[in-house]
Design a protein around this motif. Structure first.
Motif, PDB file in Angstrom:
ATOM      1  N   ARG A  46     -50.766  37.817  -9.301  1.00  0.00           N
ATOM      2  CA  ARG A  46     -49.478  38.443  -9.944  1.00  0.00           C
ATOM      3  C   ARG A  46     -50.294  39.682 -11.136  1.00  0.00           C
ATOM      4  N   LYS A  47     -51.492  38.953 -11.262  1.00  0.00           N
ATOM      5  CA  LYS A  47     -52.378  39.843 -12.013  1.00  0.00           C
ATOM      6  C   LYS A  47     -52.668  41.269 -11.982  1.00  0.00           C
ATOM      7  N   ARG A  51     -52.502  45.240 -12.071  1.00  0.00           N
ATOM      8  CA  ARG A  51     -54.026  45.963 -12.061  1.00  0.00           C
ATOM      9  C   ARG A  51     -53.028  46.575 -11.379  1.00  0.00           C
ATOM     10  N   GLN A  52     -52.625  46.210  -9.810  1.00  0.00           N
ATOM     11  CA  GLN A  52     -52.544  47.889  -8.790  1.00  0.00           C
ATOM     12  C   GLN A  52     -51.854  48.327  -9.323  1.00  0.00           C
ATOM     13  N   TYR A  53     -50.311  48.257  -9.417  1.00  0.00           N
ATOM     14  CA  TYR A  53     -49.827  48.794 -10.635  1.00  0.00           C
ATOM     15  C   TYR A  53     -50.516  50.100 -11.852  1.00  0.00           C
ATOM     16  N   GLU A  57     -50.368  54.346 -11.243  1.00  0.00           N
ATOM     17  CA  GLU A  57     -50.196  55.136 -12.606  1.00  0.00           C
ATOM     18  C   GLU A  57     -51.440  55.843 -12.737  1.00  0.00           C
ATOM     19  N   GLN A  58     -52.926  55.519 -12.761  1.00  0.00           N
ATOM     20  CA  GLN A  58     -54.189  56.068 -13.655  1.00  0.00           C
ATOM     21  C   GLN A  58     -53.819  57.555 -11.847  1.00  0.00           C
ATOM     22  N   PHE A  59     -54.316  57.070 -10.895  1.00  0.00           N
ATOM     23  CA  PHE A  59     -54.127  58.067  -9.455  1.00  0.00           C
ATOM     24  C   PHE A  59     -53.079  59.255  -9.831  1.00  0.00           C
ATOM     25  N   THR A  60     -51.895  58.866 -10.627  1.00  0.00           N
ATOM     26  CA  THR A  60     -50.277  59.493 -10.185  1.00  0.00           C
ATOM     27  C   THR A  60     -50.969  60.720 -11.480  1.00  0.00           C
ATOM     28  N   ARG A  61     -51.445  60.076 -12.441  1.00  0.00           N
ATOM     29  CA  ARG A  61     -51.719  61.336 -13.123  1.00  0.00           C
ATOM     30  C   ARG A  61     -53.151  61.770 -13.227  1.00  0.00           C
ATOM     31  N   ASN A 114     -50.716  52.998  -2.630  1.00  0.00           N
ATOM     32  CA  ASN A 114     -48.736  52.405  -2.085  1.00  0.00           C
ATOM     33  C   ASN A 114     -48.793  51.615  -0.749  1.00  0.00           C
ATOM     34  N   GLU A 115     -49.287  51.757   0.071  1.00  0.00           N
ATOM     35  CA  GLU A 115     -49.992  50.797   1.048  1.00  0.00           C
ATOM     36  C   GLU A 115     -49.762  49.546   0.856  1.00  0.00           C
ATOM     37  N   GLN A 116     -51.224  49.577   0.234  1.00  0.00           N
ATOM     38  CA  GLN A 116     -51.965  48.025  -0.011  1.00  0.00           C
ATOM     39  C   GLN A 116     -50.755  47.281  -1.115  1.00  0.00           C
ATOM     40  N   LEU A 117     -49.978  48.116  -1.709  1.00  0.00           N
ATOM     41  CA  LEU A 117     -49.392  47.919  -3.154  1.00  0.00           C
ATOM     42  C   LEU A 117     -48.296  47.068  -2.488  1.00  0.00           C
ATOM     43  N   LEU A 118     -47.784  47.930  -1.049  1.00  0.00           N
ATOM     44  CA  LEU A 118     -46.375  46.925  -0.389  1.00  0.00           C
ATOM     45  C   LEU A 118     -46.390  45.765   0.219  1.00  0.00           C
ATOM     46  N   GLU A 119     -47.907  46.030   0.117  1.00  0.00           N
ATOM     47  CA  GLU A 119     -49.152  44.814   1.626  1.00  0.00           C
ATOM     48  C   GLU A 119     -48.448  43.456   0.341  1.00  0.00           C
TER      49      GLU A 119
END
Length: 206
Positions: A46-47, A51-53, A57-61, A114-119
């Motif tokens: 979960r932690k 961190r991935q979220y 957000e940082q990549f998006t900015r 995004n792909e890694q986060l979904l997985e």
């Protein structure tokens, strides 16, 4: 209670204490420890997801900022070109190209993230479901264990042929003998008194 009975009682108590100690090391306790470790692993995942979220957000900015700067330098390059400022045009164009390359790279990283986060989210949900299933399984096993222990302890009491029961029997037999003796003494004293009274009455009549 005889010495042999006392020794048997002490041995029985030691055996029961040993069994109780063994019960502390039963599989349910080991299962509880395993579930605690699983819960810790789920918390770690979960932690990592958090961190991935944050990384997303940082990549998006960074991507939006690079795109904005690339558009800004493009506009500046157009103005410098129209004004005939070749040196300023070259600088703005070079900056535009660097920002566009950065934006392209950030876009790739963002898509990969995004792909890694979904997985990770899928596996995290699977872990939570599996942990919930294990908790339910533990509850089922604990129920079965409680029933088994209850039957074991009840049977141990109901089927116990320990010296305590023979002590009760001996005590009951002793009380019966004592009651008989008291009753016999009562009748004996009563008969003695009646005969003495009859003897006294006969003497008076004579």
């Amino acid at each position: 209670m005889s010495l042999l009975s006392r020794v048997k009682t002490m041995i029985a108590a030691d055996i029961h204490e040993w069994l109780d100690e063994k019960e502390k090391k039963n599989p349910i306790a080991m299962l509880n420890e395993y579930l605690r470790q699983c819960e810790q692993e789920v918390e770690k995942v979960r932690k990592l997801l958090e961190r991935q979220y944050l990384l997303k957000e940082q990549f998006t900015r960074e991507y939006r900022e690079a795109m904005q700067l690339a558009q800004k330098r493009k506009k500046q390059a157009d103005i410098a070109s129209k004004a005939g400022e070749s040196e300023l045009f070259a600088f703005a164009s070079h900056e535009q190209m660097q920002y566009e390359e950065r934006a392209t790279r950030l876009q790739q990283l963002l898509e990969q993230t995004n792909e890694q986060l979904l997985e990770l989210e899928k596996k995290y949900e699977q872990m939570k479901h599996q942990l919930k299933d294990m908790h339910m399984r533990r509850m089922e096993l604990m129920g079965r264990e409680n029933i088994a222990r209850a039957h074991y302890r009840m049977n141990r009491v109901l089927e116990d042929k320990s010296p305590a029961l023979s002590t009760f029997a001996d005590t009951e037999s002793y009380l019966e003998r004592l009651e008989q003796r008291v009753q016999s003494d009562y009748y004996r004293h009563t008969i003695d008194a009646r005969i003495a009274e009859l003897e006294k009455r006969l003497q008076q009549e004579q």
